[in-house]
Motif scaffolding. Structure first.
Motif, PDB file in Angstrom:
ATOM      1  N   ALA A  33      -1.469  -0.553  -4.491  1.00  0.00           N
ATOM      2  CA  ALA A  33      -2.163  -1.692  -5.118  1.00  0.00           C
ATOM      3  C   ALA A  33      -1.261  -2.019  -6.440  1.00  0.00           C
ATOM      4  O   ALA A  33      -1.186  -2.705  -6.793  1.00  0.00           O
ATOM      5  CB  ALA A  33      -3.328  -1.260  -5.530  1.00  0.00           C
ATOM      6  N   LEU A  34      -0.797  -0.583  -6.858  1.00  0.00           N
ATOM      7  CA  LEU A  34       0.082  -0.748  -8.106  1.00  0.00           C
ATOM      8  C   LEU A  34       1.634  -1.200  -7.960  1.00  0.00           C
ATOM      9  O   LEU A  34       2.389  -1.491  -8.828  1.00  0.00           O
ATOM     10  CB  LEU A  34       0.284   0.643  -8.845  1.00  0.00           C
ATOM     11  N   GLY A  35       1.937  -1.347  -6.692  1.00  0.00           N
ATOM     12  CA  GLY A  35       3.332  -1.638  -6.255  1.00  0.00           C
ATOM     13  C   GLY A  35       4.467  -0.828  -6.691  1.00  0.00           C
ATOM     14  O   GLY A  35       5.507  -0.943  -6.884  1.00  0.00           O
ATOM     15  N   SER A  36       3.820   0.606  -6.757  1.00  0.00           N
ATOM     16  CA  SER A  36       4.722   1.775  -7.004  1.00  0.00           C
ATOM     17  C   SER A  36       5.761   2.102  -6.099  1.00  0.00           C
ATOM     18  O   SER A  36       5.759   1.688  -4.716  1.00  0.00           O
ATOM     19  CB  SER A  36       3.905   2.983  -7.038  1.00  0.00           C
ATOM     20  N   GLU A  37       6.896   2.314  -6.636  1.00  0.00           N
ATOM     21  CA  GLU A  37       7.928   2.565  -5.819  1.00  0.00           C
ATOM     22  C   GLU A  37       8.421   4.019  -5.436  1.00  0.00           C
ATOM     23  O   GLU A  37       9.136   4.538  -4.698  1.00  0.00           O
ATOM     24  CB  GLU A  37       9.189   2.017  -6.127  1.00  0.00           C
TER      25      GLU A  37
END
Length: 73
Positions: A33-37
């Motif tokens: 959801a946070l678009g974390s990599e």
């Protein structure tokens, strides 16, 4: 932990969540959801019987993560 990180120049946000999901699933859903990599987490192991009965968050995250995981024990 966030205070320790801040003293070392890392800005961290703390979130508290109530969910019916398994912990590993909740972590991975939030990561997506946070678009974390990258997911950074501590790893912890229990006795084999304990993990068979209750599951293992560390094992599940490593098996299911779609992003790299930086882990320390």
């Amino acid at each position: 932990m966030s205070g320790w990180l801040m003293r070392h120049g890392v800005r961290a946000d703390v979130e508290r969540t109530v969910t019916s999901l398994r912990i590993a699933d909740a972590l991975l859903d939030r990561t997506e959801a946070l678009g974390s990599e990258l997911l950074v987490m501590g790893g912890y192991g229990h006795a084999r019987m304990h993990e068979q009965l209750l599951g293992g968050v560390t094992r599940d995250v490593l098996a299911q993560s779609r992003v790299p995981v930086l882990m320390t024990h």
